[in-house]
Design a protein around this motif. Sequence first.
Motif, PDB file in Angstrom:
ATOM      1  N   LYS A 180       0.844  -1.206   0.000  1.00  0.00           N
ATOM      2  CA  LYS A 180       0.000   0.000   0.000  1.00  0.00           C
ATOM      3  C   LYS A 180       0.872   1.246   0.000  1.00  0.00           C
ATOM      4  O   LYS A 180       1.881   1.312   0.701  1.00  0.00           O
ATOM      5  CB  LYS A 180      -0.897   0.001   1.250  1.00  0.00           C
ATOM      6  CG  LYS A 180      -1.712   1.269   1.452  1.00  0.00           C
ATOM      7  CD  LYS A 180      -2.795   1.446   0.388  1.00  0.00           C
ATOM      8  CE  LYS A 180      -3.667   2.659   0.664  1.00  0.00           C
ATOM      9  NZ  LYS A 180      -4.531   2.479   1.843  1.00  0.00           N
ATOM     10  N   VAL A 181       0.480   2.233  -0.802  1.00  0.00           N
ATOM     11  CA  VAL A 181       1.107   3.553  -0.779  1.00  0.00           C
ATOM     12  C   VAL A 181      -0.008   4.586  -0.669  1.00  0.00           C
ATOM     13  O   VAL A 181      -1.056   4.444  -1.302  1.00  0.00           O
ATOM     14  CB  VAL A 181       1.929   3.821  -2.054  1.00  0.00           C
ATOM     15  CG1 VAL A 181       2.498   5.237  -2.030  1.00  0.00           C
ATOM     16  CG2 VAL A 181       3.062   2.815  -2.197  1.00  0.00           C
ATOM     17  N   GLU A 182       0.188   5.600   0.161  1.00  0.00           N
ATOM     18  CA  GLU A 182      -0.786   6.687   0.249  1.00  0.00           C
ATOM     19  C   GLU A 182      -0.052   7.994   0.504  1.00  0.00           C
ATOM     20  O   GLU A 182       1.170   8.011   0.714  1.00  0.00           O
ATOM     21  CB  GLU A 182      -1.808   6.423   1.356  1.00  0.00           C
ATOM     22  CG  GLU A 182      -1.235   6.443   2.765  1.00  0.00           C
ATOM     23  CD  GLU A 182      -2.299   6.236   3.833  1.00  0.00           C
ATOM     24  OE1 GLU A 182      -3.419   5.828   3.479  1.00  0.00           O
ATOM     25  OE2 GLU A 182      -2.004   6.482   5.013  1.00  0.00           O
ATOM     26  N   THR A 183      -0.792   9.090   0.463  1.00  0.00           N
ATOM     27  CA  THR A 183      -0.179  10.404   0.660  1.00  0.00           C
ATOM     28  C   THR A 183      -0.584  10.998   2.006  1.00  0.00           C
ATOM     29  O   THR A 183      -1.651  10.697   2.531  1.00  0.00           O
ATOM     30  CB  THR A 183      -0.603  11.395  -0.447  1.00  0.00           C
ATOM     31  OG1 THR A 183      -2.017  11.550  -0.407  1.00  0.00           O
ATOM     32  CG2 THR A 183      -0.175  10.901  -1.810  1.00  0.00           C
ATOM     33  N   HIS A 184       0.290  11.848   2.525  1.00  0.00           N
ATOM     34  CA  HIS A 184      -0.013  12.666   3.701  1.00  0.00           C
ATOM     35  C   HIS A 184       0.462  14.073   3.382  1.00  0.00           C
ATOM     36  O   HIS A 184       1.466  14.559   3.914  1.00  0.00           O
ATOM     37  CB  HIS A 184       0.663  12.101   4.952  1.00  0.00           C
ATOM     38  CG  HIS A 184      -0.272  11.331   5.816  1.00  0.00           C
ATOM     39  ND1 HIS A 184      -0.819  10.150   5.416  1.00  0.00           N
ATOM     40  CD2 HIS A 184      -0.793  11.588   7.041  1.00  0.00           C
ATOM     41  CE1 HIS A 184      -1.627   9.691   6.366  1.00  0.00           C
ATOM     42  NE2 HIS A 184      -1.631  10.545   7.363  1.00  0.00           N
ATOM     43  N   ASN A 185      -0.266  14.731   2.490  1.00  0.00           N
ATOM     44  CA  ASN A 185       0.177  16.014   1.950  1.00  0.00           C
ATOM     45  C   ASN A 185      -0.112  17.185   2.877  1.00  0.00           C
ATOM     46  O   ASN A 185       0.806  17.873   3.331  1.00  0.00           O
ATOM     47  CB  ASN A 185      -0.499  16.250   0.593  1.00  0.00           C
ATOM     48  CG  ASN A 185      -0.302  15.086  -0.360  1.00  0.00           C
ATOM     49  OD1 ASN A 185       0.725  14.416  -0.318  1.00  0.00           O
ATOM     50  ND2 ASN A 185      -1.269  14.838  -1.222  1.00  0.00           N
ATOM     51  N   SER A 186      -1.387  17.426   3.164  1.00  0.00           N
ATOM     52  CA  SER A 186      -1.751  18.581   3.983  1.00  0.00           C
ATOM     53  C   SER A 186      -1.166  18.518   5.393  1.00  0.00           C
ATOM     54  O   SER A 186      -0.635  19.516   5.881  1.00  0.00           O
ATOM     55  CB  SER A 186      -3.278  18.720   4.037  1.00  0.00           C
ATOM     56  OG  SER A 186      -3.795  18.949   2.746  1.00  0.00           O
ATOM     57  N   PRO A 187      -1.238  17.369   6.089  1.00  0.00           N
ATOM     58  CA  PRO A 187      -0.618  17.322   7.419  1.00  0.00           C
ATOM     59  C   PRO A 187       0.871  17.639   7.379  1.00  0.00           C
ATOM     60  O   PRO A 187       1.391  18.280   8.298  1.00  0.00           O
ATOM     61  CB  PRO A 187      -0.873  15.877   7.872  1.00  0.00           C
ATOM     62  CG  PRO A 187      -2.087  15.457   7.117  1.00  0.00           C
ATOM     63  CD  PRO A 187      -1.959  16.120   5.775  1.00  0.00           C
ATOM     64  N   SER A 188       1.562  17.224   6.330  1.00  0.00           N
ATOM     65  CA  SER A 188       3.004  17.473   6.240  1.00  0.00           C
ATOM     66  C   SER A 188       3.292  18.944   5.966  1.00  0.00           C
ATOM     67  O   SER A 188       4.384  19.430   6.280  1.00  0.00           O
ATOM     68  CB  SER A 188       3.623  16.607   5.140  1.00  0.00           C
ATOM     69  OG  SER A 188       3.470  15.234   5.446  1.00  0.00           O
ATOM     70  N   ALA A 189       2.335  19.650   5.364  1.00  0.00           N
ATOM     71  CA  ALA A 189       2.515  21.088   5.146  1.00  0.00           C
ATOM     72  C   ALA A 189       2.359  21.861   6.449  1.00  0.00           C
ATOM     73  O   ALA A 189       3.028  22.871   6.665  1.00  0.00           O
ATOM     74  CB  ALA A 189       1.503  21.587   4.106  1.00  0.00           C
ATOM     75  N   LEU A 190       1.472  21.391   7.340  1.00  0.00           N
ATOM     76  CA  LEU A 190       1.267  22.065   8.627  1.00  0.00           C
ATOM     77  C   LEU A 190       2.349  21.700   9.631  1.00  0.00           C
ATOM     78  O   LEU A 190       2.845  22.545  10.358  1.00  0.00           O
ATOM     79  CB  LEU A 190      -0.093  21.688   9.206  1.00  0.00           C
ATOM     80  CG  LEU A 190      -1.343  22.319   8.590  1.00  0.00           C
ATOM     81  CD1 LEU A 190      -2.561  21.948   9.399  1.00  0.00           C
ATOM     82  CD2 LEU A 190      -1.206  23.827   8.479  1.00  0.00           C
ATOM     83  N   ASP A 191       2.689  20.439   9.697  1.00  0.00           N
ATOM     84  CA  ASP A 191       3.684  19.949  10.648  1.00  0.00           C
ATOM     85  C   ASP A 191       4.516  18.890   9.930  1.00  0.00           C
ATOM     86  O   ASP A 191       4.150  17.717   9.923  1.00  0.00           O
ATOM     87  CB  ASP A 191       3.005  19.363  11.883  1.00  0.00           C
ATOM     88  CG  ASP A 191       4.011  18.774  12.878  1.00  0.00           C
ATOM     89  OD1 ASP A 191       5.214  19.073  12.740  1.00  0.00           O
ATOM     90  OD2 ASP A 191       3.599  18.017  13.769  1.00  0.00           O
ATOM     91  N   PRO A 192       5.626  19.281   9.279  1.00  0.00           N
ATOM     92  CA  PRO A 192       6.379  18.332   8.449  1.00  0.00           C
ATOM     93  C   PRO A 192       6.778  17.058   9.184  1.00  0.00           C
ATOM     94  O   PRO A 192       6.583  15.958   8.667  1.00  0.00           O
ATOM     95  CB  PRO A 192       7.608  19.144   8.014  1.00  0.00           C
ATOM     96  CG  PRO A 192       7.148  20.557   8.046  1.00  0.00           C
ATOM     97  CD  PRO A 192       6.196  20.641   9.200  1.00  0.00           C
ATOM     98  N   PHE A 193       7.319  17.181  10.387  1.00  0.00           N
ATOM     99  CA  PHE A 193       7.753  15.998  11.129  1.00  0.00           C
ATOM    100  C   PHE A 193       6.560  15.147  11.547  1.00  0.00           C
ATOM    101  O   PHE A 193       6.480  13.957  11.244  1.00  0.00           O
ATOM    102  CB  PHE A 193       8.572  16.415  12.352  1.00  0.00           C
ATOM    103  CG  PHE A 193       9.076  15.250  13.161  1.00  0.00           C
ATOM    104  CD1 PHE A 193      10.262  14.617  12.826  1.00  0.00           C
ATOM    105  CD2 PHE A 193       8.375  14.783  14.269  1.00  0.00           C
ATOM    106  CE1 PHE A 193      10.727  13.533  13.563  1.00  0.00           C
ATOM    107  CE2 PHE A 193       8.826  13.707  15.007  1.00  0.00           C
ATOM    108  CZ  PHE A 193      10.008  13.086  14.654  1.00  0.00           C
ATOM    109  N   GLY A 194       5.605  15.764  12.242  1.00  0.00           N
ATOM    110  CA  GLY A 194       4.444  15.011  12.711  1.00  0.00           C
ATOM    111  C   GLY A 194       3.586  14.503  11.579  1.00  0.00           C
ATOM    112  O   GLY A 194       3.068  13.382  11.626  1.00  0.00           O
ATOM    113  N   GLY A 195       3.432  15.314  10.523  1.00  0.00           N
ATOM    114  CA  GLY A 195       2.604  14.907   9.398  1.00  0.00           C
ATOM    115  C   GLY A 195       3.153  13.705   8.661  1.00  0.00           C
ATOM    116  O   GLY A 195       2.411  12.792   8.287  1.00  0.00           O
ATOM    117  N   SER A 196       4.472  13.697   8.439  1.00  0.00           N
ATOM    118  CA  SER A 196       5.051  12.570   7.708  1.00  0.00           C
ATOM    119  C   SER A 196       5.211  11.351   8.612  1.00  0.00           C
ATOM    120  O   SER A 196       5.105  10.211   8.146  1.00  0.00           O
ATOM    121  CB  SER A 196       6.407  12.965   7.105  1.00  0.00           C
ATOM    122  OG  SER A 196       7.363  13.233   8.113  1.00  0.00           O
ATOM    123  N   MET A 197       5.461  11.578   9.901  1.00  0.00           N
ATOM    124  CA  MET A 197       5.522  10.424  10.814  1.00  0.00           C
ATOM    125  C   MET A 197       4.172   9.737  10.865  1.00  0.00           C
ATOM    126  O   MET A 197       4.091   8.503  10.806  1.00  0.00           O
ATOM    127  CB  MET A 197       5.940  10.850  12.227  1.00  0.00           C
ATOM    128  CG  MET A 197       5.851   9.691  13.220  1.00  0.00           C
ATOM    129  SD  MET A 197       6.239  10.148  14.913  1.00  0.00           S
ATOM    130  CE  MET A 197       8.015  10.014  14.900  1.00  0.00           C
TER     131      MET A 197
END
Length: 638
Positions: free
Chosen positions: A313-330
């Motif tokens: 599975k692959v998915e995106t976490h775009n908006s959360p990573s824009a608000l909080d890069p570390f927390g959003g991508s984690m």
Amino acid sequence: MIYRIEIGLKDGVPDARGRGVIHRAAGALKMAIDECRTRDVYKVVANIDAATAAVVQKTFADPVVAESAMDRLPAPATFDWMLEIGFKPGVTDNVGRTARGALKDIVGRELDWEEQVYTCMQYFISGNLTRKDIEHLGKDLLANTLIQTIAVFSKDEWLAAAPDVSAPIFDDHPEIKVNVIELPDDDAALMKISSDGILSLSLEEMRAIRNHYLRADVKAHRAELDLPEWPTDIELECIAQTWSEHCSHKIFAGVVEYKDEETGESETINSLYKTYVKASTKKIEESIDWLVSVFTDNAGIVKFNEDIHLVYKVETHNSPSALDPFGGSMTGIVGVNRDPLGTGMGAALVSNVWGYCLGSPFYDKEIPEGLMHPRRIRDGVHEGVIAGGNESGIPYSRGFECFDERYLGKPLVYCGTMGTIPVEVGGRPSERKEIEVGDWTVMCGGRIGKDGIHGATFSSEELRTESPAQAVQIGDPLTQRKLYEFLLEARDLGLFRCITDNGAGGISCSFGEMGKYSGGCECDLAGAPLKYEGLQPWEVLVSEAQERMTLAVQPEKREAFEALAKQRDVEVAFMGKYNDSGYFTVKQDGKVIASLDMDFLYETGCPTLVMPGRWKKPSVPAPAVAPRADYSETLVKL
């Protein structure tokens, strides 16, 4: 009692974190820092005596490289400024939660609700810098003001100030109540309800919801349950997350009125997904035999050998990573870990992959208000992906990075996970999911908090300055690792019948979707484990946490399931049962506060999106022919 423990490296021990700050400040902010030393601060709020607190102090500090003290260590030999960064009240503090687990082991008992550990980090900075420079360093490089606090002290101010031994102050717990949302016959008012509530619902969708609640059969059903005529806030929030682009993929499923402006030909495409993505795969499936499960579960399953299948599975976490890069991508990487884990009867996780589409890290123009510099986003995103994988024990295998100015407004952050699943589990195909009427609705793993609220709806709209901080769910990889190992063990022991992840809509997503297998679901929010008191029922229902899963547990397996969970230190909550009522029903302390027709919620309710599509041949000028150059010197330098 509140005990403040300060921990710093001994003299002569290199401070890698401090050197990292110097390097990043020079690269991202063009700021010259002479020296940076870091310290960790733990505030232990617990009913313990001074002797026990001394044991806690010794446990938290590494005696080989670090020194510690109650209240405050001696001042560093040289520094000009002290910058302190901590979490705002109510935001997940993973280090603090891990430290609380150690505290529990030390005292040898269950901790009360109020007994917590809070952490912050201090940076002692030397250099020809002003207070404004230090604030800039904090806000634009080291902290995320959406979820963290920043305090700046000059050397004299810090030396004169007494150490802060207070705990974070939470807002007064509001009254727990369920609000009724009247839907007026006014388009502007309907859209204001959607916008103010970050529901991401279109006018057509708001009208469809209004018309549904005006139906005679719906009114009769609600009167029978003593529900108000109009939707409760918990019902409206549940509909919004279910119909969000993030969860229902309305664009891929919509109707495209397509016209080729070169030839004049037109056609109507009913769902790009069904017409092209799914249809092409089904066509390929006719000539191969290795597709096991596609387009039906949290991740795809293909054959590997006689014993195992591969799950991916692959998915995106775009908006959360824009608000909080570390927390959003984690949260992206540990979130996509859940998908193979929640596929079929549960997959073992093998490796992570990633990919980023970002603005140039060398971007030197003015940054639009509310956005971060792409270099900061890039570094934070990659740190989050690597930390999330490392802390949950899932290695990463490969990735890519693509830079273009057009990604400045909204980065694309892809996270993927590959896993393996046995061909059979419990004597039946591992990809098959089933639920029987009477099975328990069980949530297990991390607790519910304000972070992760509106994750689905927020991710479905354009970024705006009002984008909510709490939409970024902060992953807890260590809790997820314990949950992961527990679930694989429970799977092999046959202790549950079905599993899925708590997606971007929290338990409203997982409970309702799993209820489709039996034909209905009922749960009581009073049984939900919370990170802190004061959450409203709708917040409990839709708040996301990556380290949470939902299961259907057979009634006769409950005792063994709970015993294994306790042994593996995993929190579980039996919150209701699956039924065949045709409704997703939610209670608060036994009183019904929401009852949604599952056909309306998942099948027939959401209006189909109709979009125009136009093709016009682009005019691309031929590139200018660049003169040949000798790159010998450049290659040697590389």
